[in-house]
Write a protein that holds these residues in place. Structure first.
Motif, PDB file in Angstrom:
ATOM      1  N   LYS A 153      -5.115  -4.889   3.900  1.00 49.23           N
ATOM      2  CA  LYS A 153      -3.968  -4.366   3.151  1.00 49.23           C
ATOM      3  C   LYS A 153      -2.883  -4.038   4.166  1.00 49.23           C
ATOM      4  CE  LYS A 153      -4.916   0.521   3.420  1.00 49.23           C
ATOM      5  NZ  LYS A 153      -3.654   0.901   4.041  1.00 49.23           N
ATOM      6  N   CYS A 170      -9.262   2.018  -5.123  1.00 51.92           N
ATOM      7  CA  CYS A 170      -7.793   2.080  -5.090  1.00 51.92           C
ATOM      8  C   CYS A 170      -7.249   1.870  -6.498  1.00 51.92           C
ATOM      9  CB  CYS A 170      -7.231   1.017  -4.146  1.00 51.92           C
ATOM     10  SG  CYS A 170      -5.440   0.852  -4.306  1.00 51.92           S
ATOM     11  N   ALA A 222      -6.138   9.386  -0.656  1.00 47.80           N
ATOM     12  CA  ALA A 222      -6.395   7.940  -0.738  1.00 47.80           C
ATOM     13  C   ALA A 222      -7.844   7.678  -1.148  1.00 47.80           C
ATOM     14  CB  ALA A 222      -6.094   7.294   0.607  1.00 47.80           C
ATOM     15  N   GLY A 223      -8.022   7.139  -2.346  1.00 49.97           N
ATOM     16  CA  GLY A 223      -9.369   6.846  -2.843  1.00 49.97           C
ATOM     17  C   GLY A 223     -10.122   5.906  -1.916  1.00 49.97           C
ATOM     18  N   CYS A 224      -9.413   4.918  -1.376  1.00 48.94           N
ATOM     19  CA  CYS A 224     -10.054   3.930  -0.499  1.00 48.94           C
ATOM     20  C   CYS A 224     -10.698   4.624   0.695  1.00 48.94           C
ATOM     21  CB  CYS A 224      -9.031   2.896  -0.046  1.00 48.94           C
ATOM     22  SG  CYS A 224      -7.654   3.607   0.872  1.00 48.94           S
ATOM     23  N   CYS A 253       0.855  -1.183   0.000  1.00 47.13           N
ATOM     24  CA  CYS A 253       0.000   0.000   0.000  1.00 47.13           C
ATOM     25  C   CYS A 253       0.897   1.243   0.000  1.00 47.13           C
ATOM     26  CB  CYS A 253      -0.884   0.009   1.245  1.00 47.13           C
ATOM     27  SG  CYS A 253      -1.785   1.549   1.463  1.00 47.13           S
ATOM     28  N   LYS A 254       0.480   2.253  -0.750  1.00 48.39           N
ATOM     29  CA  LYS A 254       1.307   3.459  -0.878  1.00 48.39           C
ATOM     30  C   LYS A 254       0.973   4.506   0.196  1.00 48.39           C
ATOM     31  CE  LYS A 254       1.916   1.405  -4.888  1.00 48.39           C
ATOM     32  NZ  LYS A 254       1.402   0.021  -5.001  1.00 48.39           N
ATOM     33  N   HIS A 255      -0.071   4.274   0.979  1.00 46.79           N
ATOM     34  CA  HIS A 255      -0.501   5.237   1.998  1.00 46.79           C
ATOM     35  C   HIS A 255      -0.602   6.638   1.393  1.00 46.79           C
ATOM     36  CE1 HIS A 255      -0.449   2.148   5.054  1.00 46.79           C
ATOM     37  NE2 HIS A 255       0.612   1.690   4.432  1.00 46.79           N
ATOM     38  N   CYS A 256      -1.399   6.692   0.322  1.00 40.61           N
ATOM     39  CA  CYS A 256      -1.539   7.904  -0.499  1.00 40.61           C
ATOM     40  C   CYS A 256      -1.998   9.102   0.336  1.00 40.61           C
ATOM     41  CB  CYS A 256      -2.587   7.686  -1.587  1.00 40.61           C
ATOM     42  SG  CYS A 256      -2.472   6.106  -2.425  1.00 40.61           S
ATOM     43  N   VAL A 309      -2.633   4.997   6.198  1.00 36.98           N
ATOM     44  CA  VAL A 309      -4.056   4.663   6.086  1.00 36.98           C
ATOM     45  C   VAL A 309      -4.274   3.272   6.687  1.00 36.98           C
ATOM     46  CG1 VAL A 309      -5.978   4.299   4.480  1.00 36.98           C
ATOM     47  CG2 VAL A 309      -4.258   6.058   3.991  1.00 36.98           C
ATOM     48  N   PHE A 347      -4.366   1.285  -7.479  1.00 36.39           N
ATOM     49  CA  PHE A 347      -3.218   0.378  -7.563  1.00 36.39           C
ATOM     50  C   PHE A 347      -3.622  -1.092  -7.385  1.00 36.39           C
ATOM     51  CE2 PHE A 347      -1.844   4.434  -5.745  1.00 36.39           C
ATOM     52  CZ  PHE A 347      -0.881   4.815  -6.664  1.00 36.39           C
ATOM     53  N   VAL A 371      -4.607  -2.478  -4.516  1.00 41.07           N
ATOM     54  CA  VAL A 371      -3.940  -2.899  -3.276  1.00 41.07           C
ATOM     55  C   VAL A 371      -4.909  -3.565  -2.304  1.00 41.07           C
ATOM     56  CG1 VAL A 371      -2.872  -2.015  -1.161  1.00 41.07           C
ATOM     57  CG2 VAL A 371      -2.064  -1.212  -3.386  1.00 41.07           C
ATOM     58  N   ILE A 372      -5.975  -2.882  -1.973  1.00 38.10           N
ATOM     59  CA  ILE A 372      -6.851  -3.362  -0.897  1.00 38.10           C
ATOM     60  C   ILE A 372      -7.777  -4.445  -1.453  1.00 38.10           C
ATOM     61  CG2 ILE A 372      -8.644  -1.575  -1.217  1.00 38.10           C
ATOM     62  CD1 ILE A 372      -8.656  -1.354   1.917  1.00 38.10           C
TER      63      ILE A 372
HETATM   64  S1  SF4 Z   1      -5.225   1.065  -0.509  1.00 42.14           S
HETATM   65 FE1  SF4 Z   1      -4.727   2.061  -2.449  1.00 42.14          FE
HETATM   66  S2  SF4 Z   1      -5.765   4.060  -2.378  1.00 42.14           S
HETATM   67 FE2  SF4 Z   1      -5.716   3.258  -0.294  1.00 42.14          FE
HETATM   68  S3  SF4 Z   1      -3.869   4.187   0.601  1.00 42.14           S
HETATM   69 FE3  SF4 Z   1      -3.282   2.145  -0.202  1.00 42.14          FE
HETATM   70  S4  SF4 Z   1      -2.563   2.511  -2.258  1.00 42.14           S
HETATM   71 FE4  SF4 Z   1      -3.660   4.376  -1.639  1.00 42.14          FE
END
Ligand code: SF4
Ligand code: SF4
Ligand code: SF4
Lengths: 308, 293
Positions: B149, B133, B97-99, B91-94, B116, B135, B137-138
């Protein structure tokens, strides 16, 4: 291009598709009932009263299907009431995330279900003579009706906006999903009215419903063409996933285009092909099947896109 | 950005693909194997790559990608220009964060470290975050009915410890720290790689002003430059080829970009439908349609 091919699909399958189809039919039916109250006259009363009986029982089925999908009933409540664990959301007992269509839409649908209940009780009062306290006071109240219409329309748009606000191919490629779902929900409401008017042999109402079916199908067709053009412009494989994949392509063409749009446009638009209002029942049923196919094609297109 | 946000800088140029990070993550977070039945019938692994995990999932919170560029032409036996790119992904911890934005229950939340995390007891398993997300990821965990995640080892961070994956990484490909410090470290590293002739290096996640050109593989000669993603990624990367080679999107967006336009156009179409419907009941008939028979 914001849509990426790496997004996982959320596996929203049959329970959710059926639940949101039912909510859409309920909203569309309520909405058409409202149109009759606003612009119809005494000749539409029989059909309008029968339509009023339909949305509330349908709305009762929706949470059951959603709970089946989620697995545990108590979890469902976290959509409306803030779980004590969600401490970052402040002290409010309610949970509202205005950035999330699922959160704000959850409230709208819940309130709409309340309006559907009032319409149900009012119809019972009028058709069966039930004495329901207070409900009679709302009779003919145009403000109440207008609020109900707004909630019904928002409920119609809900599933479209919901899947629009994702990064999924097909779902998030355009911003027309909400409009498309409103149109198909209203079309399904008119289809229910066609079935009811046909069965009740309400001839004058049937005429108006035929006209409504025709124009709602025409508007849906325009929106669908714009939507497909949007998918083509996105150029990410979503157009092929929706229209050519074996998973959803046949449902899209036969159901959404054929039954939901072409049947009303061709048959209803040509009076000679439909001599009597009783056939309206059949047309209405075909359109409903078409709207279900539309919903299926749209929801399952995420799976088709991921597989492509 | 959260003040003193914590994150990780993943320098893919020194990753050897040993997967110590993946093992450490599994072990620390007590993550089960992916799919027991598939392991038993030998279909759990990709089987055509040293990347036998294949993807991030609800039980693989870290995944070492092996990008096998066998060249110059993969269809021939000539492997004179073969190379492997490794990338330890999570996870990129944007920052955007769309999630987190779409979660209707508040289960997904921003921690005091800027990461996140998920309240497992709040999540209802609606999977709305999954499609948000960009990417992939979740993921929905079918055995718990909730989503999982990487959580940037929240429990370890609360004890002032580093993340398990960074601690296990034997080459320091994964470095944990303050994001501001990591950004400086990343920029210095790109510059030193460029000075050493590795002109492909750039940063994915933040725009730190670096640019270069790819010097090996199928994209040789293509220009690359630092790319800021979703307001910045608290877990970010030094890459050696285009983002899509690592299966990373070049310009992902928040799903919310569609919210207002979608609702607005829906409202307009509802108005058109409403007027048409009202007219149908006022005027009753399509022109030329006979009265009720
Ligand atoms: S699950 Fe996806 S959108 Fe959410 S913080 Fe991680 S990389 Fe970003
Ligand atoms: S699955 Fe859980 S974390 Fe994801 S959006 Fe739904 S409630 Fe939030
Ligand atoms: S930070 Fe922790 S949870 Fe995330 S990948 Fe590393 S070990 Fe796993």
């Amino acid at each position: 291009m914001p849509i990426t091919p790496y997004v996982l699909q959320p596996e929203w399958e049959w329970p959710i598709t059926i639940a949101l189809f039912i909510a859409g039919v309920a909203a569309g039916t309520y909405s058409v009932m409202g149109l009759m109250h606003f612009a119809g006259d005494a000749r539409d009363r029989v059909v309008a009263d029968r339509l009023g009986l339909i949305p509330f029982p349908l709305m009762l089925i929706v949470p059951i299907l959603l709970i089946i999908d989620l697995g545990q009933p108590e979890r469902f409540l976290n959509l409306i009431f803030r779980s004590p664990g969600a401490v970052e959301r402040g002290p409010s007992p309610f949970m509202l995330n205005t950035n999330s269509p699922m959160s704000s839409g959850g409230y709208v649908i819940t309130i709409f279900a309340g309006f559907a209940l009032i319409a149900f009780l009012d119809s019972l009062r009028r058709t069966r003579g039930w004495n329901v306290p207070l409900v009679g006071m709302l009779e003919g109240n145009k403000v109440w009706l207008a609020i109900g219409e707004l909630l019904a329309i928002t409920t119609s748009a809900y599933s479209g906006v919901l899947i629009n606000v994702t990064n999924q191919g097909v779902w998030g490629d355009t911003f027309l999903m909400g409009a498309l779902f409103v149109a198909f929900s209203e079309l399904s409401g008119m289809a229910v009215a066609a079935i009811v008017a046909g069965r009740a042999k309400a001839l004058e109402t049937a005429l108006a419903v035929r006209t409504g079916l025709f124009w709602f199908a025409a508007i849906s067709a325009v929106l669908l063409v714009l939507f497909l053009a949007g998918l083509a412009a996105a150029n990410d494989g979503s157009l092929a996933a929706l229209t050519l994949s074996m998973l959803v392509g046949p449902a899209f063409w036969i159901g959404a285009v054929g039954l939901a749009i072409l049947v009303p446009l061709v048959v209803v638009g040509r009076p000679r092909m439909m001599p009597g209002p009783e056939r309206l029942t059949l047309i209405g049923a075909l359109v409903l099947v078409g709207v279900l196919a539309f919903r299926y094609a749209m929801f399952f297109s995420a799976i088709a896109y991921a597989a492509s | 950005m959260t003040a003193n946000a914590k994150g990780m800088f993943v320098d893919t140029s020194i990753c050897t693909g040993c997967k110590a990070c993946q093992v450490a993550c599994k072990q620390w977070n007590e993550l089960p194997m992916e799919n027991e039945a598939a392991v038993r019938n030998h279909t759990a692994f990709t089987g055509d790559s040293y990347d036998n995990t294949g993807h991030l999932s609800a039980t693989n919170w870290r995944h070492v990608k092996f990008i096998e560029q066998i060249g110059p032409d993969p269809k021939t036996a000539d492997r004179s220009d073969a190379r492997w790119l490794m990338m330890s992904d999570s996870c990129k911890h944007c920052e955007q964060a769309g999630c987190l934005e779409v979660c209707p229950t508040g289960a997904l939340y921003r921690t005091q470290f800027g990461s996140v995390d998920i309240h497992q007891d709040v999540c209802i398993g609606c999977r709305y975050c999954v499609g948000a997300c960009p990417f992939g990821v979740i993921e929905h965990n079918k055995s718990t009915g909730r989503v999982n995640k990487c959580i940037l080892c929240q429990d370890r961070l609360e004890q002032s410890d580093t993340t398990a994956c960074a601690k296990a990484c034997p080459t320091s490909s994964i470095t944990f720290g303050n994001v501001d410090d990591l950004k400086k470290m990343a920029s210095d590293r790109v510059k030193s790689l460029h000075a050493a002739g590795q002109s492909s290096a750039y940063v994915y996640g933040w725009d730190l002003g670096n640019s270069g050109s790819i010097n090996a593989g199928p994209n040789k000669g293509a220009a690359v430059r630092d790319v800021e993603v979703l307001g910045g990624l608290n877990v970010f990367y030094l890459l050696l080829d285009k983002p899509e080679v690592y299966k990373l999107p070049t310009s992902p967006g928040l799903p919310q970009r569609n919210f207002a336009p979608s609702a607005g156009v829906a409202l307009i179409s509802a108005a058109v439908l409403g007027v048409t419907g009202l007219a149908a009941f006022r005027r009753r008939r399509i022109a030329g349609m006979p009265a009720a028979e």
